[in-house]
Write an enzyme that holds these catalytic residues in place. Structure first.
Site, PDB file in Angstrom:
ATOM      1  CD  GLU A  59      32.247  37.478  38.975  1.00 11.63           C
ATOM      2  OE1 GLU A  59      33.176  37.827  38.247  1.00 11.63           O
ATOM      3  OE2 GLU A  59      31.050  37.567  38.636  1.00 11.63           O
ATOM      4  NE  ARG A  60      37.369  35.781  40.437  1.00 13.82           N
ATOM      5  CZ  ARG A  60      37.640  34.632  39.827  1.00 13.82           C
ATOM      6  NH1 ARG A  60      37.651  33.503  40.497  1.00 13.82           N
ATOM      7  NH2 ARG A  60      37.886  34.605  38.537  1.00 13.82           N
ATOM      8  CG  ASN A  93      30.840  40.585  35.944  1.00 13.85           C
ATOM      9  OD1 ASN A  93      31.204  41.400  35.102  1.00 13.85           O
ATOM     10  ND2 ASN A  93      31.693  39.844  36.616  1.00 13.85           N
ATOM     11  CE  LYS A 152      33.788  43.472  34.200  1.00 11.61           C
ATOM     12  NZ  LYS A 152      34.054  42.178  34.884  1.00 11.61           N
ATOM     13  CD  GLU A 208      37.122  40.607  33.290  1.00 13.69           C
ATOM     14  OE1 GLU A 208      38.293  40.300  33.568  1.00 13.69           O
ATOM     15  OE2 GLU A 208      36.217  40.632  34.143  1.00 13.69           O
ATOM     16  NE  ARG A 244      43.954  42.093  32.449  1.00 12.85           N
ATOM     17  CZ  ARG A 244      43.417  41.027  33.021  1.00 12.85           C
ATOM     18  NH1 ARG A 244      43.647  39.824  32.533  1.00 12.85           N
ATOM     19  NH2 ARG A 244      42.645  41.143  34.080  1.00 12.85           N
ATOM     20  CE  LYS A 296      39.688  45.441  38.660  1.00 15.53           C
ATOM     21  NZ  LYS A 296      39.880  44.021  38.289  1.00 15.53           N
ATOM     22  CG  ASP A 309      42.074  41.430  37.997  1.00  7.46           C
ATOM     23  OD1 ASP A 309      41.478  42.165  38.800  1.00  7.46           O
ATOM     24  OD2 ASP A 309      41.556  40.424  37.504  1.00  7.46           O
ATOM     25  CD  GLU A 332      39.925  37.860  41.415  1.00 10.08           C
ATOM     26  OE1 GLU A 332      39.852  37.349  40.284  1.00 10.08           O
ATOM     27  OE2 GLU A 332      39.509  39.017  41.677  1.00 10.08           O
ATOM     28  CD  GLU A 390      56.153  40.463  46.876  1.00  9.07           C
ATOM     29  OE1 GLU A 390      56.366  41.016  45.777  1.00  9.07           O
ATOM     30  OE2 GLU A 390      56.220  41.066  47.966  1.00  9.07           O
ATOM     31  CD1 TRP A 443      41.700  34.329  30.160  1.00 10.31           C
ATOM     32  CD2 TRP A 443      40.489  36.187  30.410  1.00 10.31           C
ATOM     33  NE1 TRP A 443      40.381  33.957  30.197  1.00 10.31           N
ATOM     34  CE2 TRP A 443      39.608  35.083  30.352  1.00 10.31           C
ATOM     35  CE3 TRP A 443      39.947  37.465  30.557  1.00 10.31           C
ATOM     36  CZ2 TRP A 443      38.229  35.216  30.425  1.00 10.31           C
ATOM     37  CZ3 TRP A 443      38.567  37.597  30.645  1.00 10.31           C
ATOM     38  CH2 TRP A 443      37.719  36.486  30.570  1.00 10.31           C
TER      39      TRP A 443
END
Length: 687
Positions: free
Chosen positions: A167-168, A210, A290, A294, A344, A368, A373, A401, A519, A549
């Protein structure tokens, strides 16, 4: 050695300078282990790695002995064993359990380099440091180095699935799994352990947070024999293995109808599983979790909170010294975009701050670096340090990501250093994140730093050769956060590309500018996101704007940004200590680079730079493309100085980065020109 990037920074190219080669050859004829010290375990690995490196650097193999026959030699030793080395070392209380000493000692007719630690891990790290010095062309004649890691837990989290996908993952498939099988005998796993130990990593979680049904079996006898073989390899390099677990394992594979953490049957099941894991892996690190995030299961389903859930697992691991790493990435992912009161960014603090003091001592909250995120720019999470009585650790993401996915170059060390140097003021001035993560501000029992891995089974590990710098840099930074970004980049360049100064200078300077370049042509001034949904690569300004989201920029024809102030917004700024809250809450004092994260402002709002918001957007997006073009031209000047394989690979990736930068430039500039109706002051092409 081949130039496909597989050796990464452990290339150990032959030393070409005759004077330097002669000096190294004098020191490295013998590796001495004092009499009575058994050459086994991690110490055996240290001997093997030092021998291997010397053999490659000098094309001669050192002899390994308990008694020296040379006037110059290297000693590897675990201090405190009352060997002759202890007598010349004096006070070693200045180093920690995993620290080491590298010292040149003159004693009568003989001279020797002591590479010693209080533990075997320290000796291994000393051996790798010695090889790093030799790769960098340093003299060994007057060494006097004392090193201890800043953080006790220095981890990597893999998001690998047992079907072999990642994943990612932007570097191929998993090195641990394929087709629902554990690749326990893969030689690549040992090579990966070598790379990680060389930069001081001491913990690795090998599966995705996950956790699907098949991965749930990793903690059962069905797969534990295979997992144990990986743990054994890691153990030889001083690395503890961790596993992500499925919070609903009792339902998924345990035959129960509940995962309620206060149900005695659930607690008993996890205790049995913990015992089973430790039977196979006595030095197992613990569980990564986790939960309630999500669509993952968790204690909320049963009206319980995260302390209830984490403590249930902690109780199961406690007899064995195991840890629970409990992720704080918990938020409502089924929001209504029409509801501006839901934020969020607030979620982690709102969920966890009230639970301070309720978690067991072997639980660590994994937070984090930012409240959202892993964006290219966001503030430091206000949860960090806000819980005085609960262990905390920082979570970074090496996998890019939202920062180019290893197609675009984005050296993340400068970003992480900004995070680590951020002063939270939780105990007054000087309460920096780097001190909190080290357990120096609050007396945490366990703390440290972890990061999401960026490796896969691509030949060069990281997809882009230059992305290896993030992996190397992460390890070095969490060993010593006082190292500068430039020092880290130069170490990596010297070991990876060799001694050519022109190649080194390109690598260092491009890496150091790459974050600001990325950026420039992506999301501006801290607003974040604006990416293609799900894939998170390439521009889609409204991709998440009307989704569940909870990630918005609120751009309209008048202005842009999210109002997170106390008086008129979501109140998020109030989660910071007063000093920082006042800075962020005020339009006058809020830093430009985070302005749109905290405030909704007109396009004509003037930044501290003197430019308006809209002109800043135009200028930076044009500049970002020009900067990529410049660095492509600089790389092309290196043809013939870099091996052909890597030269063409990097050139190809940089051309793709240019395509991406142009896409971002044109879509972002056009979007905001059409929204605002304000033309570019320099009259450049905007569609």
């Amino acid at each position: 050695m081949g130039n496909n990037g597989y050796a990464a920074w452990l290339r150990y190219d032959e030393v070409t300078g005759t004077e330097l080669a002669a000096q190294y050859a004098e020191w490295t004829k013998e590796i001495v282990i004092p009499s009575g010290v058994p050459i086994e375990g991690v110490l055996k690995t240290a001997v093997m790695e030092l021998s291997r490196g010397v053999r490659s650097l000098l094309e001669t193999a050192p002899s390994v002995t308990h008694e020296s026959s040379q006037e110059r030699f290297i000693v590897l030793d675990v201090l405190g064993g009352e060997t002759w080395v202890d007598k010349v070392m004096g006070d070693v209380s200045v180093i920690s359990d995993e620290g080491y000493i590298l010292k040149t000692v003159r004693e009568g007719e003989r001279e020797y380099i002591v590479a010693a630690g209080l533990t075997e891990k320290g000796v291994l790290y000393a051996a790798f440091h010695l090889l790093r010095l030799m790769q960098s062309g340093a003299s060994l004649d007057q060494l006097d180095l004392v090193e201890s890691p800043k953080y006790s837990l220095r981890m990597i989290n893999h998001w690998d699935n047992i079907d072999g996908s990642v994943e990612r993952g932007y570097s191929g498939r998993s090195i641990f799994y394929e087709n629902n099988k554990v690749l326990s005998d893969a030689e690549r796993i040992r090579d990966y352990a070598r790379l990680m130990a060389s930069v001081g990593i001491n913990g690795i979680a090998i599966n995705n947070v996950n956790v699907h049904r098949e991965e749930t079996f990793l903690i059962t006898e069905k797969l534990l024999p295979d997992v144990a073989r990986i743990a054994e390899v890691f153990g030889e390099y001083g690395i503890k293995l961790f596993l992500s677990v499925n919070y609903a394992g009792t339902i998924e594979i345990g035959g129960l109808e509940t995962a309620d953490p206060l149900d005695e049957r659930v607690r008993a099941w996890w205790k049995d599983k913990a015992a089973e894991v430790y039977r196979y892996i006595p030095d197992f690190g613990g569980f990564l979790v986790k939960a309630d995030s999500e669509n993952r299961p968790g204690p909320f389903t049963y009206g319980r909170d995260h302390a209830d859930g984490a403590n249930m697992l902690a109780e199961a691991l406690e007899p064995y010294g195991g840890l629970v790493l409990w992720r704080c990435f918990v938020y409502n992912c089924h929001q209504d975009w029409r509801d501006r009161s839901t934020d969020r960014a607030r979620a982690a603090f709102d969920h966890f701050k009230p639970l301070d003091g309720r978690f067991k001592d072997n639980v660590i909250l994994q937070i984090k670096n930012g409240p959202m995120d892993f964006q290219v720019r966001e503030p430091v999470s206000p949860l960090f340090g806000a819980m005085e009585h609960t262990n905390q650790m920082m979570e970074f993401q090496i996998a890019q990501e939202y920062t180019g996915q290893q197609r675009d170059v984005c050296f993340l060390i400068p970003q992480w250093k900004e995070v680590l140097n951020f002063d939270t003021h939780v105990k007054g001035a000087g309460s920096t994140v780097k001190e909190i993560a080290a357990g120096q501000v609050h007396a945490y029992t366990h703390s440290g730093i972890t990061a999401v891995s960026n490796i896969g089974n691509d030949e060069n590990w990281t997809g882009h050769h230059l992305a290896q710098a993030n992996l190397y840099g992460y390890g070095r930074l969490v060993w010593n956060p006082e190292l500068t970004s430039e020092e880290i980049a130069r170490e990596w360049a010297a070991q990876t590309f060799g001694s050519n100064e022109k190649v080194q200078d390109f690598s260092v300077n491009f890496l150091l500018q790459s974050w600001s370049i990325y950026e420039n042509y992506t999301a501006p001034l801290g607003v974040g996101w604006m990416v293609t949904p799900h894939y998170h690569y390439g521009p889609d300004i409204d991709g998440y704007e009307y989704s569940k989201w909870g990630t918005y920029h609120f751009a309209d024809h008048k202005g842009i940004g999210v109002d997170r102030t106390i008086a008129t917004g979501t109140g998020y700024t109030g989660q910071y200590m007063k000093t920082n809250a006042e800075i962020y809450d005020s339009l006058d004092s809020c830093p430009d680079e985070l302005l749109l994260f905290f405030h909704h402002v007109p396009y004509t709002h003037q930044l501290k730079s003197g430019k308006t918001i809209i002109q800043h957007i135009y200028d930076t997006h044009f500049a970002g493309v020009e900067q990529v073009e410049y660095w492509i031209s600089r790389w092309l000047e290196l043809e013939g100085l870099v091996d052909e394989d890597r030269f063409h690979h990097v050139a190809g990736r940089m051309n793709k980065q240019l395509e991406n930068a142009k896409q971002w430039r044109d879509i972002v500039n056009t979007y905001f020109f059409r929204k605002s109706g304000i033309p570019d002051a320099q009259n450049r092409v905007i569609y």
